[in-house]
Structures are given as C-alpha cells and as structure tokens.
Scaffold this motif. Structure first.
Motif, PDB file in Angstrom:
ATOM      1  N   ALA A 200       0.829  -1.200   0.000  1.00  0.00           N
ATOM      2  CA  ALA A 200       0.000   0.000   0.000  1.00  0.00           C
ATOM      3  C   ALA A 200       0.863   1.249   0.000  1.00  0.00           C
ATOM      4  O   ALA A 200       1.999   1.238   0.464  1.00  0.00           O
ATOM      5  CB  ALA A 200      -0.922   0.010   1.220  1.00  0.00           C
ATOM      6  N   PRO A 202       0.561   4.222   2.180  1.00  0.00           N
ATOM      7  CA  PRO A 202      -0.223   4.307   3.411  1.00  0.00           C
ATOM      8  C   PRO A 202      -0.635   5.720   3.810  1.00  0.00           C
ATOM      9  O   PRO A 202      -1.045   5.940   4.953  1.00  0.00           O
ATOM     10  CB  PRO A 202       0.727   3.693   4.440  1.00  0.00           C
ATOM     11  CG  PRO A 202       2.085   4.057   3.939  1.00  0.00           C
ATOM     12  CD  PRO A 202       1.991   4.034   2.441  1.00  0.00           C
ATOM     13  N   TRP A 228     -12.173   6.383  -3.978  1.00  0.00           N
ATOM     14  CA  TRP A 228     -11.491   5.108  -4.165  1.00  0.00           C
ATOM     15  C   TRP A 228     -12.016   4.479  -5.446  1.00  0.00           C
ATOM     16  O   TRP A 228     -13.221   4.268  -5.591  1.00  0.00           O
ATOM     17  CB  TRP A 228     -11.714   4.184  -2.973  1.00  0.00           C
ATOM     18  CG  TRP A 228     -10.903   4.555  -1.771  1.00  0.00           C
ATOM     19  CD1 TRP A 228     -11.310   5.281  -0.697  1.00  0.00           C
ATOM     20  CD2 TRP A 228      -9.523   4.219  -1.529  1.00  0.00           C
ATOM     21  NE1 TRP A 228     -10.282   5.428   0.216  1.00  0.00           N
ATOM     22  CE2 TRP A 228      -9.172   4.781  -0.277  1.00  0.00           C
ATOM     23  CE3 TRP A 228      -8.560   3.507  -2.244  1.00  0.00           C
ATOM     24  CZ2 TRP A 228      -7.905   4.645   0.272  1.00  0.00           C
ATOM     25  CZ3 TRP A 228      -7.288   3.370  -1.696  1.00  0.00           C
ATOM     26  CH2 TRP A 228      -6.966   3.928  -0.453  1.00  0.00           C
ATOM     27  N   CYS A 247      -2.888   4.058  -2.487  1.00  0.00           N
ATOM     28  CA  CYS A 247      -3.133   2.796  -3.178  1.00  0.00           C
ATOM     29  C   CYS A 247      -3.165   1.664  -2.176  1.00  0.00           C
ATOM     30  O   CYS A 247      -2.430   1.671  -1.181  1.00  0.00           O
ATOM     31  CB  CYS A 247      -2.008   2.568  -4.200  1.00  0.00           C
ATOM     32  SG  CYS A 247      -2.006   0.955  -4.992  1.00  0.00           S
ATOM     33  N   TYR A 248      -4.030   0.672  -2.452  1.00  0.00           N
ATOM     34  CA  TYR A 248      -3.987  -0.596  -1.749  1.00  0.00           C
ATOM     35  C   TYR A 248      -4.085  -1.710  -2.777  1.00  0.00           C
ATOM     36  O   TYR A 248      -5.049  -1.769  -3.543  1.00  0.00           O
ATOM     37  CB  TYR A 248      -5.107  -0.741  -0.720  1.00  0.00           C
ATOM     38  CG  TYR A 248      -5.135  -2.128  -0.106  1.00  0.00           C
ATOM     39  CD1 TYR A 248      -4.117  -2.539   0.751  1.00  0.00           C
ATOM     40  CD2 TYR A 248      -6.134  -3.022  -0.431  1.00  0.00           C
ATOM     41  CE1 TYR A 248      -4.110  -3.811   1.278  1.00  0.00           C
ATOM     42  CE2 TYR A 248      -6.132  -4.307   0.099  1.00  0.00           C
ATOM     43  CZ  TYR A 248      -5.111  -4.696   0.955  1.00  0.00           C
ATOM     44  OH  TYR A 248      -5.095  -5.969   1.477  1.00  0.00           O
ATOM     45  N   GLY A 250      -4.592  -5.401  -3.201  1.00  0.00           N
ATOM     46  CA  GLY A 250      -5.049  -6.560  -2.447  1.00  0.00           C
ATOM     47  C   GLY A 250      -4.715  -7.900  -3.074  1.00  0.00           C
ATOM     48  O   GLY A 250      -4.956  -8.937  -2.475  1.00  0.00           O
TER      49      GLY A 250
END
Length: 269
Positions: A200, A202, A228, A247-248, A250
């Motif tokens: 991520a 953060p 998002w 950003c994440y 997953g």
C-alpha cells in the motif's frame, strides 16, 4: 514480466455502457476498453501505425506531458517520428520487436525495453518483424537549467534494472528507476512502481508533480482525490498537481504501473 497490451476492437452491442471512466477537476481514469478502434489516432510521417492518446497538455489540468500507446504493424514505422525539436521522450515497449535507430546505432527492442530520447535526438523506429509492436511514447518539452547539460540518450531494459524497495515496506512496495534521482539534468522521471499483494501507499500523497499512471499488470484500489477507484491492467490514471493519491493492492498477484512525473525544475511563474 507481464505487460498489458491493448488490441483495439470494439465492445459488442450487448456490453453495458456503464464503466469506470471518469474525468474530474483533479484526475481522470481511462479504462482499458476505451482503447478501441474508434478512439485510435494517426500521425503524419508514419506508416502502418495507430495510437491511443492517453494524455495531452490541458490548460488548468495536467500541462507538462503527453502520453501515447503506439501500435506499429509489420513493415510500419517512421524515419521522422518527432516533429518538435524541443521534445524529449521515453519509449517503453510492451509487445513485439520494434527496431530503434538512435544517433546511428540500431537497437533491437523487446518487451521491457526502455529508451530515453533527449531533445534533438536523431532517431527512427520501424517494425521489421512479422507481428505488431506496441510501445508507450511519453513526450515532454525539455526545460533547460543554467549550468546543466542536456542528458544523453540511452537504451536499457526493465529486466536489467534492479527495483529499489521503499523504506520500511519490507519490499512490498518498490520502484524501478531508470534515471538516478540525483541527476538534475533530467526534468522528468518515468519509472515502474510495483506492489506485492497487500502492499500500500499508506498516506494520501499530495504533491506538485503531475502524473500519468498506466497499469501494466494486476489490479488494485486507488485513492484519487476523495474517491477510491478500482483499476486493472490496461487502465490509465491521469493526475493534476496536488491531487491526493494512495493505493492498496489486495492481490492476488502483483500490481505494477508505468509512472510519469515532472521533477527538478522551478515552477513556472
């Protein structure tokens, strides 16, 4: 390494019109299916080519660069690809085997090849292979700086450049840098950013650099201003200065994108 390659075509009449395409005061998202036959453009001085324009300078938005995805058919190419003597460029190949002749030296390119072309460089590009070649072409008007020379041209490959892990991320977020950040001759950087699953950004980055982000591989959710947005391989994000971003990633696989930003110069007044 995997690179998404647009193939054109046209969505079927049965496809839903609703999509993730957005254009706001702070950012734009161009989903990959937008790169269809009817949105392709062409340039004088080229044969057997088409391109998709992802970004161009717009007053009041992002003003420093243009970015194309260029497809060259077998036998196609150009002996005079650049019409602006002030333009510098980066070429990044995602498919096929184009042949770049730069200052009299021929380079056989392949997916992952990266070329920096300073303003005034003498170059041609042709596709002598039997399959299409596709590359990103990022252009900027070079900003000279007192006491600094124009940086020289070079050709390299992503496969030959070690990514640098971002501090305190245990390698979950890394950047492949093709130019030394201490080399102030360069006024733009075009890097590749990689996130492992779970990686991520953060915090909401909020900064002066404009960005073009083309997703090469994988998927993630991206914070753009206050929204998002889910993005995937083939999508393009276009950010004006000071647009908050995070950003994440997953998973399930890595998430990678080609990143443009303007650097190392005074703000124009």
């Amino acid at each position: 390494m995997t690179y998404y390659v647009p193939r054109g075509g046209l969505p079927p009449q049965t496809a839903l019109t609703t999509d993730r395409a957005r254009f706001t005061d702070a950012y734009a998202v161009i989903p990959r299916r937008t790169l269809s036959d009817i949105t392709a453009s062409y340039l004088p001085g080229w044969s057997g080519m088409r391109m998709w324009v992802l970004a161009r300078p717009l007053s009041g938005f992002a003003e420093t660069f243009s970015q194309y995805v260029v497809e060259v058919a077998p036998g196609g190419g150009s002996d005079a690809p650049e019409s602006d003597p002030a333009a510098e460029a980066v070429l990044f190949v995602v498919d096929g085997a184009p042949r770049l002749t730069l200052d009299g030296t021929t380079h056989e390119l392949a997916p992952g090849s990266y070329a920096f072309l300073p303003p005034g460089a003498s170059w041609t590009l042709h596709n002598a292979s039997g399959a299409n070649a596709t590359f990103h072409w990022i252009r900027k008007a070079y900003a000279p700086a007192p006491g600094l020379d124009v940086p020289p041209a070079f050709v390299t490959r992503e496969q030959d450049v070690d990514p640098v892990a971002m501090p305190d991320t245990d390698g979950s977020w890394s950047t492949t840098r093709f130019v030394d950040i201490a080399d102030l001759r360069h006024d733009m950087h075009v890097n590749i950013v990689t996130f492992r699953p779970g990686g991520a950004i953060p915090f909401p980055e909020t900064h002066v650099m404009e960005h073009g982000l083309y997703v090469l591989e994988g998927k993630a959710v991206y914070l753009l201003n206050q929204d998002w947005v889910e993005v995937e391989a083939g999508d393009f994000m276009w950010l004006r200065a000071f647009c908050p971003q995070a950003c994440y990633a997953g998973g399930p696989g890595v998430f990678r994108y080609l990143l443009y930003k303007d650097v190392n110069r005074h703000a124009g007044l």
